[in-house]
Write an enzyme that holds these catalytic residues in place. Structure first.
Site, mmCIF file in Angstrom:
data_model
loop_
_atom_site.group_PDB
_atom_site.id
_atom_site.type_symbol
_atom_site.label_atom_id
_atom_site.label_comp_id
_atom_site.label_asym_id
_atom_site.label_seq_id
_atom_site.Cartn_x
_atom_site.Cartn_y
_atom_site.Cartn_z
ATOM 1 C CB SER A 174 -0.901 0.004 1.234
ATOM 2 O OG SER A 174 -1.514 1.273 1.421
ATOM 3 C CE1 TYR B 125 -4.025 -2.168 4.799
ATOM 4 C CE2 TYR B 125 -3.235 0.076 4.422
ATOM 5 C CZ TYR B 125 -3.702 -1.124 3.930
ATOM 6 O OH TYR B 125 -3.856 -1.292 2.571
#
Length: 251
Positions: free
Chosen positions: A146, A159
């Site tokens: 990401s 995350y």
């Protein structure tokens, strides 16, 4: 034989978390390019079977395999099932989760669940597939990270840490298996229109879009196109790299 229309003809690919969103687009793109695709899913059986039908209609083989990729025994079962289509040559570690919360509101259970899904699962899948690639002297391992794994995201410490770990995993493994004809790369998407954005408010989504120079959020196909490029036999000199399809959004 390399074909510009079906460059992955006859290769076998495993895509984790492939029943919907980015995983679905990746699985279909690989199937369109000629690969036989193992569509892994956790609970969305009907959606996974729909992906299989789509790939079959494109003229490639496909099978849906249920497996929790955070569990070693289930990962081993997934890879054995994949061999029914052929020796695994492409692995896309896509399955993962996202949650937004303050660090002080993140429990140890939250932290471990995030790391298990986004970092341990790719470790287990890669370890299970690697012996097949080493035997044939060829492989493409593509990890989905990401943009927040590069820059860190506010309210997304767990995350971001898990996705940053995938980047380090990618770079280290690329050096380890490069001499064996195996490339390892990562794709780090920006803001993509998937279920993972549902935790954001409409205003937050609009802000993300406004910050993206191309003027729109990404589509799962934008990520799939990057994966397809890295999966090509012609990208043998590209390894240990992080490609970020993000529309110009600053990492």
């Amino acid at each position: 034989m390399f074909s510009t229309t079906r460059p992955l003809f006859g290769q076998t690919a495993i895509v984790t978390g492939a029943s919907r969103g980015i995983g679905r687009s990746i699985a279909v793109a690989l199937g369109r390019a000629g690969a036989h695709v193992v569509v892994n899913y956790l609970s969305s059986r009907d959606a996974a079977n729909e992906v299989v039908r789509t790939i079959l209609n494109l003229g490639s083989k496909a099978v849906a395999v249920q497996a929790d990729v955070t569990r070693q025994d289930e990962v081993n079962r997934l890879v054995v099932a994949a061999t029914a289509l052929g020796q695994p040559q492409i692995l896309v570690n896509n399955a993962g989760i996202a949650e937004a919360r303050l660090l002080l509101e993140t429990s140890l259970e939250d932290w471990e669940r995030m790391l298990n899904s986004n970092l341990t699962a790719p470790f287990l899948c890669t370890k299970a597939v690697l012996p097949y690639m080493l035997r044939t002297g060829y492989g493409r391992i593509i990890n989905i990270s990401s943009i927040w794994g590069i820059s860190g995201g506010s309210y997304e410490v767990a995350y971001s840490a898990s996705k940053g770990g995938i980047i380090a995993f990618t770079k280290a493994l690329a050096k380890e298996v490069g001499p064996s004809g195996i490339t390892v790369n990562a794709v780090a998407p920006g803001a993509i229109e998937t279920d993972m954005l549902q935790s954001l408010s409409k205003e937050e989504v609009m802000q993300l879009q406004a910050r993206t120079p191309v003027g729109r959020l990404g589509h799962p196909d934008d990520v799939a196109n990057a994966v397809l490029f890295l999966a090509s036999p012609r990208t043998s000199y590209i390894t240990g790299q992080i490609i970020s399809p993000n529309g110009g959004l600053e990492a």
